[in-house]
Design a protein around this motif. Structure first.
Motif, PDB file in Angstrom:
ATOM      1  N   ALA A 185       0.831  -1.204   0.000  1.00 30.90           N
ATOM      2  CA  ALA A 185       0.000   0.000   0.000  1.00 30.90           C
ATOM      3  C   ALA A 185       0.868   1.258   0.000  1.00 30.90           C
ATOM      4  N   GLU A 186       1.923   1.254   0.778  1.00 32.88           N
ATOM      5  CA  GLU A 186       2.843   2.397   0.807  1.00 32.88           C
ATOM      6  C   GLU A 186       3.501   2.605  -0.546  1.00 32.88           C
ATOM      7  N   ALA A 187       3.966   1.523  -1.161  1.00 29.95           N
ATOM      8  CA  ALA A 187       4.612   1.643  -2.466  1.00 29.95           C
ATOM      9  C   ALA A 187       3.652   2.208  -3.503  1.00 29.95           C
ATOM     10  N   LEU A 188       2.384   1.802  -3.439  1.00 22.68           N
ATOM     11  CA  LEU A 188       1.397   2.293  -4.389  1.00 22.68           C
ATOM     12  C   LEU A 188       1.090   3.769  -4.153  1.00 22.68           C
ATOM     13  N   VAL A 189       0.923   4.148  -2.898  1.00 24.54           N
ATOM     14  CA  VAL A 189       0.627   5.553  -2.582  1.00 24.54           C
ATOM     15  C   VAL A 189       1.793   6.457  -2.969  1.00 24.54           C
ATOM     16  N   MET A 190       3.011   6.005  -2.712  1.00 30.59           N
ATOM     17  CA  MET A 190       4.186   6.815  -3.031  1.00 30.59           C
ATOM     18  C   MET A 190       4.536   6.766  -4.513  1.00 30.59           C
ATOM     19  N   GLY A 191       4.039   5.773  -5.227  1.00 32.60           N
ATOM     20  CA  GLY A 191       4.312   5.642  -6.649  1.00 32.60           C
ATOM     21  C   GLY A 191       3.313   6.415  -7.483  1.00 32.60           C
ATOM     22  N   SER A 192       3.051   5.886  -8.638  1.00 32.58           N
ATOM     23  CA  SER A 192       2.277   6.655  -9.618  1.00 32.58           C
ATOM     24  C   SER A 192       0.809   6.272  -9.685  1.00 32.58           C
ATOM     25  N   GLY A 193       0.360   5.376  -8.846  1.00 29.94           N
ATOM     26  CA  GLY A 193      -1.055   5.023  -8.933  1.00 29.94           C
ATOM     27  C   GLY A 193      -1.385   3.841  -8.060  1.00 29.94           C
ATOM     28  N   GLY A 194      -2.510   3.206  -8.385  1.00 29.36           N
ATOM     29  CA  GLY A 194      -2.935   2.045  -7.631  1.00 29.36           C
ATOM     30  C   GLY A 194      -3.641   2.380  -6.347  1.00 29.36           C
ATOM     31  N   SER A 195      -4.320   3.534  -6.276  1.00 32.68           N
ATOM     32  CA  SER A 195      -4.939   3.942  -5.018  1.00 32.68           C
ATOM     33  C   SER A 195      -6.072   3.006  -4.608  1.00 32.68           C
ATOM     34  N   ALA A 196      -6.795   2.441  -5.587  1.00 34.65           N
ATOM     35  CA  ALA A 196      -7.888   1.528  -5.249  1.00 34.65           C
ATOM     36  C   ALA A 196      -7.341   0.265  -4.588  1.00 34.65           C
ATOM     37  N   ARG A 197      -6.254  -0.268  -5.138  1.00 37.73           N
ATOM     38  CA  ARG A 197      -5.656  -1.465  -4.525  1.00 37.73           C
ATOM     39  C   ARG A 197      -5.033  -1.107  -3.176  1.00 37.73           C
ATOM     40  N   ALA A 198      -4.390   0.042  -3.069  1.00 38.54           N
ATOM     41  CA  ALA A 198      -3.820   0.463  -1.788  1.00 38.54           C
ATOM     42  C   ALA A 198      -4.915   0.558  -0.732  1.00 38.54           C
ATOM     43  N   GLN A 199      -6.069   1.086  -1.114  1.00 41.41           N
ATOM     44  CA  GLN A 199      -7.189   1.172  -0.180  1.00 41.41           C
ATOM     45  C   GLN A 199      -7.650  -0.213   0.249  1.00 41.41           C
ATOM     46  N   ALA A 200      -7.728  -1.136  -0.703  1.00 42.46           N
ATOM     47  CA  ALA A 200      -8.171  -2.492  -0.393  1.00 42.46           C
ATOM     48  C   ALA A 200      -7.199  -3.197   0.553  1.00 42.46           C
ATOM     49  N   LEU A 201      -5.903  -2.972   0.361  1.00 41.38           N
ATOM     50  CA  LEU A 201      -4.902  -3.580   1.233  1.00 41.38           C
ATOM     51  C   LEU A 201      -5.016  -3.042   2.656  1.00 41.38           C
ATOM     52  N   LEU A 202      -5.140  -1.727   2.786  1.00 43.97           N
ATOM     53  CA  LEU A 202      -5.294  -1.126   4.113  1.00 43.97           C
ATOM     54  C   LEU A 202      -6.585  -1.605   4.767  1.00 43.97           C
ATOM     55  N   ASP A 203      -7.662  -1.649   3.981  1.00 44.80           N
ATOM     56  CA  ASP A 203      -8.950  -2.076   4.525  1.00 44.80           C
ATOM     57  C   ASP A 203      -8.890  -3.518   5.031  1.00 44.80           C
ATOM     58  N   ALA A 204      -8.166  -4.385   4.320  1.00 44.78           N
ATOM     59  CA  ALA A 204      -8.087  -5.794   4.719  1.00 44.78           C
ATOM     60  C   ALA A 204      -7.408  -5.952   6.075  1.00 44.78           C
ATOM     61  N   VAL A 205      -6.348  -5.191   6.311  1.00 48.43           N
ATOM     62  CA  VAL A 205      -5.657  -5.253   7.596  1.00 48.43           C
ATOM     63  C   VAL A 205      -6.575  -4.794   8.719  1.00 48.43           C
ATOM     64  N   ARG A 206      -7.319  -3.750   8.467  1.00 44.17           N
ATOM     65  CA  ARG A 206      -8.215  -3.212   9.488  1.00 44.17           C
ATOM     66  C   ARG A 206      -9.448  -4.103   9.690  1.00 44.17           C
ATOM     67  N   ALA A 207      -9.973  -4.630   8.591  1.00 39.79           N
ATOM     68  CA  ALA A 207     -11.172  -5.463   8.698  1.00 39.79           C
ATOM     69  C   ALA A 207     -10.905  -6.724   9.503  1.00 39.79           C
ATOM     70  N   ARG A 208      -9.699  -7.238   9.421  1.00 41.38           N
ATOM     71  CA  ARG A 208      -9.358  -8.452  10.158  1.00 41.38           C
ATOM     72  C   ARG A 208      -9.609  -8.289  11.662  1.00 41.38           C
ATOM     73  N   VAL A 209      -9.431  -7.071  12.186  1.00 43.29           N
ATOM     74  CA  VAL A 209      -9.666  -6.833  13.614  1.00 43.29           C
ATOM     75  C   VAL A 209     -10.954  -6.045  13.852  1.00 43.29           C
ATOM     76  N   GLY A 210     -11.809  -5.969  12.823  1.00 46.44           N
ATOM     77  CA  GLY A 210     -13.124  -5.366  12.995  1.00 46.44           C
ATOM     78  C   GLY A 210     -13.158  -3.860  12.912  1.00 46.44           C
ATOM     79  N   LEU A 211     -12.173  -3.247  12.272  1.00 49.09           N
ATOM     80  CA  LEU A 211     -12.133  -1.798  12.140  1.00 49.09           C
ATOM     81  C   LEU A 211     -12.673  -1.370  10.782  1.00 49.09           C
ATOM     82  N   ALA A 212     -13.334  -0.219  10.760  1.00 52.94           N
ATOM     83  CA  ALA A 212     -13.910   0.314   9.527  1.00 52.94           C
ATOM     84  C   ALA A 212     -12.825   0.894   8.636  1.00 52.94           C
ATOM     85  N   SER A 213     -13.168   1.084   7.384  1.00 57.28           N
ATOM     86  CA  SER A 213     -12.253   1.675   6.412  1.00 57.28           C
ATOM     87  C   SER A 213     -11.938   3.124   6.761  1.00 57.28           C
TER      88      SER A 213
END
Length: 505
Positions: free
Chosen positions: A408-436
């Motif tokens: 997610a960091e590489a995508l945010v710091m690079g040239s794109g991929g914000s949708a995938r970066a969001q999905a990666l961050l969301d997956a880590v948070r969802a695992r412990v029951g946290l909202a996006s």
């Protein structure tokens, strides 16, 4: 406990002294008692034993200069804002104290452990790479695999050396006696290029998965993840994202081929009953079966760090006592309070003893908060040997949530991929029951702190982000100096090595 072939072989090697570590300097390449490699690598079993010895610096907690305690977690947690050094007093395990207070110098500090143990690993990997091709009776497939494992290990040791010291010699073969004191420090870019080359060469010849008896050996996924991490530290964002995507697969799903997926119960990730779980990409094994005593210093294969971080003079049905090191800072406590991961990361000792009407001895720099991920639990106390030295807790150095956040960091710091970066961050948070939450470097940094707290990543993250001078100012961190460790004084004498900036020889 699941059997791991590496741990037993390395114990045997250390006992027979064939690959005994050099405690004075990595430059002293032929310590008394070693056999010459040219006389040793004559059978497939000897090749296997040599490979196991190359793994050993990863698994030995006490192999530094003069027996320095070299476990990565204690010093790195002490240097970060996650923990203090703690212990019995301001001089207890002095290397940790000096990094905690940023008072280290060329003669004293954690470099006394990190420098020699990593160069020992480099030396052993170089020996395997030089010898394995000529071992009689060793199949071509095993030659390829052993070579790939040695390439990974050399890359791993050099990556740690680069992150900690930056200015290091680049040694790619066993050194002749005449050459050992003439080594010059290489350009960091050249060392990183070699790390990349080793990992790239290793990946095709490593197994995608291993059977239970081989757990602890390097896999293809571990090499890909480490290559992605190397690219991330070099700020090669697109290349980093590409490598991480291979091991991460679809966020929240199961990675094709490698089978990685997030463990549903966050707290079970670190349990000795759940070794080599689906989230573990590279795991360093510990064992309680060796029955070690204090006479086995420098060869422990149990997790001594577990004993070190327990509360002093305490024991109940759940928590065994310890030596009071790495008390959790109030900063980390406050950051985690209210997060679902708090109860698996921080032990509120003062609240516990108030409920139990018991007590514990406050350690140096005591905050009342202790580590839970590596806490000494009563049910895991060894039944043989010196109990304190034989905890079975493994160290998962690279796990899937970590690689999710790095991609997610590489995508945010690079040239794109914000949708995938969001999905990666969301997956880590969802695992412990946290909202996006909206993905950004701010939210990624915060998530890394909460998800990976006390796992040894925080100091490296703060340094590479450029945040260390501000975040660690309360500990005395000096910009332009404390981003690196000093080169040990013993390795500057009679060599061509030059000390890192800010540290007197």
């Amino acid at each position: 406990m699941k059997k791991n072939y590496i741990k037993y072989t390395t114990v045997f090697l250390l006992g027979m002294g064939v690959f005994a570590s050099c405690k004075k300097s990595f430059l002293q390449v032929n310590p008394k008692g070693e056999f010459a490699a040219s006389n040793y690598y004559q059978t497939p079993d000897q090749a296997f034993a040599g490979l196991a010895a190359a793994y050993d610096p990863l698994t030995t907690e006490t192999g530094g200069l003069d027996g320095t305690y070299t476990d990565v977690l204690g010093p790195l947690n002490s240097a970060s804002d996650d923990c203090y050094a703690g212990g019995g007093g301001p001089n207890d395990t002095n290397d940790w104290q000096l990094w905690n207070n940023y008072q280290l110098n060329s003669a004293a500090g954690p470099q006394q452990g990190f420098w020699p143990i990593n160069f020992l690993g480099v030396s052993r990997a170089n020996t395997i790479l030089a010898e394995v091709g000529g071992v009689p009776g060793l199949s071509d497939d095993l030659k390829k695999r052993y070579t790939a494992e040695a390439q990974f290990l050399r890359a791993h040791y050099y990556f740690d050396l680069e992150r900690l010291f930056k200015n290091v010699p680049l040694i790619l073969k066993p050194l002749a006696q005449a050459d050992i004191y003439n080594q010059l420090q290489a350009k960091p870019a050249d060392v990183y290029a070699q790390i990349e080359a080793d990992l790239t060469a290793a990946i095709p010849n490593l197994p995608a998965t291993v059977v239970a008896s081989e757990q602890g050996r390097v896999t293809q996924g571990a090499a890909i993840a480490l290559l992605g991490k190397v690219y991330l530290y070099e700020k090669k964002w697109a290349q980093a994202a590409t490598e991480f995507a291979i091991v991460n697969g679809t966020p929240g799903g199961t990675t094709p081929v490698y089978g990685y997926h997030l463990v549903a119960n966050f707290g079970s990730i670190f349990s000795p009953n759940n070794k080599f779980n689906s989230e573990a990409i590279f795991e360093i094994t510990r064992t309680a079966t060796q029955a070690y005593t204090w006479n086995n210093w420098n060869t422990f294969k149990g997790n001594v760090y577990v004993q070190m971080v327990g509360p002093r003079n305490f024991g109940d049905a759940t928590y065994a006592g310890g030596w009071g090191f790495n008390p959790v800072t109030k900063l980390l406590h406050d950051a985690l309070k209210g997060d679902p991961r708090y109860g698996y990361t921080v032990l509120d000792m003062d609240s516990l003893v108030a409920v139990e009407k018991s007590s514990y001895q406050a350690s140096y720099q005591n905050t009342g908060y202790f580590l839970l991920k590596y806490a000494p639990l009563t049910k895991y106390k060894a039944t043989q040997g010196q109990v304190e030295l034989n905890y079975p807790n493994d160290y998962i150095e690279i796990r899937l949530a970590d690689t999710y956040l790095m991609e997610a960091e590489a995508l945010v710091m690079g040239s794109g991929g914000s949708a995938r970066a969001q999905a990666l961050l969301d997956a880590v948070r969802a695992r412990v029951g946290l909202a996006s939450v909206p993905v950004s470097m701010t939210t990624i940094k915060n998530e890394r702190r909460l998800e990976l707290a006390t796992e040894g990543h925080r100091w490296f993250d703060l340094v590479r982000w450029g945040d260390a001078p501000t975040v660690l100012s309360f500990k005395g961190f000096q910009a332009g100096k404390n981003e690196l460790l000093p080169i040990p004084l013993t390795d500057l004498s009679a060599t061509k090595l030059v000390q890192n900036p800010g540290y007197a020889n």
